[in-house]
Design a protein around this motif. Sequence first.
Motif, PDB file in Angstrom:
ATOM      1  N   LEU A  92     -10.482   1.897   4.268  1.00 60.58           N
ATOM      2  CA  LEU A  92      -9.154   1.284   4.177  1.00 60.58           C
ATOM      3  C   LEU A  92      -9.149   0.231   3.080  1.00 60.58           C
ATOM      4  O   LEU A  92     -10.092  -0.570   2.987  1.00 60.58           O
ATOM      5  CB  LEU A  92      -8.779   0.636   5.509  1.00 60.58           C
ATOM      6  CG  LEU A  92      -8.802   1.545   6.740  1.00 60.58           C
ATOM      7  CD1 LEU A  92      -8.617   0.719   8.005  1.00 60.58           C
ATOM      8  CD2 LEU A  92      -7.730   2.616   6.643  1.00 60.58           C
ATOM      9  N   GLU A 114      -6.533  -2.697   1.592  1.00 54.26           N
ATOM     10  CA  GLU A 114      -5.257  -3.408   1.693  1.00 54.26           C
ATOM     11  C   GLU A 114      -4.905  -4.036   0.354  1.00 54.26           C
ATOM     12  O   GLU A 114      -5.792  -4.304  -0.474  1.00 54.26           O
ATOM     13  CB  GLU A 114      -5.325  -4.532   2.738  1.00 54.26           C
ATOM     14  CG  GLU A 114      -5.774  -4.110   4.106  1.00 54.26           C
ATOM     15  CD  GLU A 114      -7.090  -4.724   4.482  1.00 54.26           C
ATOM     16  OE1 GLU A 114      -7.343  -4.941   5.670  1.00 54.26           O
ATOM     17  OE2 GLU A 114      -7.893  -4.998   3.566  1.00 54.26           O
ATOM     18  N   CYS A 116      -1.570  -0.375   3.026  1.00 54.94           N
ATOM     19  CA  CYS A 116      -2.957  -0.095   3.399  1.00 54.94           C
ATOM     20  C   CYS A 116      -3.202   1.384   3.132  1.00 54.94           C
ATOM     21  O   CYS A 116      -2.595   2.247   3.785  1.00 54.94           O
ATOM     22  CB  CYS A 116      -3.211  -0.414   4.870  1.00 54.94           C
ATOM     23  SG  CYS A 116      -4.834   0.144   5.464  1.00 54.94           S
ATOM     24  N   TRP A 158      -1.979  -3.125  11.815  1.00 55.45           N
ATOM     25  CA  TRP A 158      -2.239  -4.388  11.128  1.00 55.45           C
ATOM     26  C   TRP A 158      -2.550  -5.458  12.168  1.00 55.45           C
ATOM     27  O   TRP A 158      -1.838  -5.575  13.178  1.00 55.45           O
ATOM     28  CB  TRP A 158      -1.023  -4.812  10.307  1.00 55.45           C
ATOM     29  CG  TRP A 158      -0.857  -4.048   9.054  1.00 55.45           C
ATOM     30  CD1 TRP A 158      -0.101  -2.931   8.852  1.00 55.45           C
ATOM     31  CD2 TRP A 158      -1.486  -4.329   7.801  1.00 55.45           C
ATOM     32  NE1 TRP A 158      -0.218  -2.500   7.556  1.00 55.45           N
ATOM     33  CE2 TRP A 158      -1.057  -3.344   6.884  1.00 55.45           C
ATOM     34  CE3 TRP A 158      -2.355  -5.321   7.358  1.00 55.45           C
ATOM     35  CZ2 TRP A 158      -1.475  -3.324   5.555  1.00 55.45           C
ATOM     36  CZ3 TRP A 158      -2.770  -5.302   6.032  1.00 55.45           C
ATOM     37  CH2 TRP A 158      -2.332  -4.314   5.147  1.00 55.45           C
ATOM     38  N   THR A 199      -0.841   6.216   3.325  1.00 59.62           N
ATOM     39  CA  THR A 199      -0.666   4.771   3.270  1.00 59.62           C
ATOM     40  C   THR A 199       0.243   4.299   4.400  1.00 59.62           C
ATOM     41  O   THR A 199       1.246   4.954   4.708  1.00 59.62           O
ATOM     42  CB  THR A 199      -0.076   4.350   1.917  1.00 59.62           C
ATOM     43  OG1 THR A 199      -0.983   4.736   0.882  1.00 59.62           O
ATOM     44  CG2 THR A 199       0.141   2.841   1.854  1.00 59.62           C
ATOM     45  N   TYR A 224      -5.447  -7.853   8.335  1.00 55.53           N
ATOM     46  CA  TYR A 224      -6.431  -6.779   8.253  1.00 55.53           C
ATOM     47  C   TYR A 224      -5.800  -5.451   8.679  1.00 55.53           C
ATOM     48  O   TYR A 224      -5.101  -5.383   9.700  1.00 55.53           O
ATOM     49  CB  TYR A 224      -7.616  -7.049   9.181  1.00 55.53           C
ATOM     50  CG  TYR A 224      -8.420  -8.275   8.834  1.00 55.53           C
ATOM     51  CD1 TYR A 224      -8.118  -9.522   9.375  1.00 55.53           C
ATOM     52  CD2 TYR A 224      -9.513  -8.189   7.966  1.00 55.53           C
ATOM     53  CE1 TYR A 224      -8.857 -10.645   9.068  1.00 55.53           C
ATOM     54  CE2 TYR A 224     -10.263  -9.311   7.652  1.00 55.53           C
ATOM     55  CZ  TYR A 224      -9.933 -10.532   8.209  1.00 55.53           C
ATOM     56  OH  TYR A 224     -10.678 -11.636   7.897  1.00 55.53           O
ATOM     57  N   CYS A 225      -6.090  -4.425   7.928  1.00 54.84           N
ATOM     58  CA  CYS A 225      -5.680  -3.079   8.299  1.00 54.84           C
ATOM     59  C   CYS A 225      -6.774  -2.460   9.167  1.00 54.84           C
ATOM     60  O   CYS A 225      -7.970  -2.692   8.940  1.00 54.84           O
ATOM     61  CB  CYS A 225      -5.476  -2.248   7.039  1.00 54.84           C
ATOM     62  SG  CYS A 225      -4.862  -0.577   7.329  1.00 54.84           S
ATOM     63  N   GLY A 254     -10.179  -2.837   7.044  1.00 51.79           N
ATOM     64  CA  GLY A 254     -10.114  -3.180   5.638  1.00 51.79           C
ATOM     65  C   GLY A 254     -10.742  -4.547   5.420  1.00 51.79           C
ATOM     66  O   GLY A 254     -11.203  -5.205   6.358  1.00 51.79           O
TER      67      GLY A 254
END
Length: 118
Positions: free
Chosen positions: A4, A6, A22, A36, A77, A94-95, A109
């Motif tokens: 991943l 971002e 992402c 997320w 995405t 954060y993804c 991510g």
Amino acid sequence: QVQLVESGGGLVQPGGSLRLPCAASGSIFSINVMGWYRQAPGKERELVAHITSGGSTKYADSVKGRFTISRDNAKNTVYLQMNSPKPEDTAVYYCNAVWGTTQMFSSWGQGTQVTVSS
């Protein structure tokens, strides 16, 4: 494996807007949920929103009506559209992807900083 990446973080004014993409790569066919999360200084990481492979969404109460999660399957995405952000939305975002077939795995991510300030 699912990777991943971002992007889209930065400084945004209260009441403005920001979109966080992402991008997923790798075993994307096995992704069940993408979401997320965010972590503010001194606080635990918390769910902001997620979207399932079937398109169902879930939001934290604090962002309902302001943030929207969506996905573009052609681009692999997921997007977090942040409208009317507040200073309390300031955090590292954060993804996350939950993926797998017979066994579930989680990928993260690297995180992107979002600062809401005038």
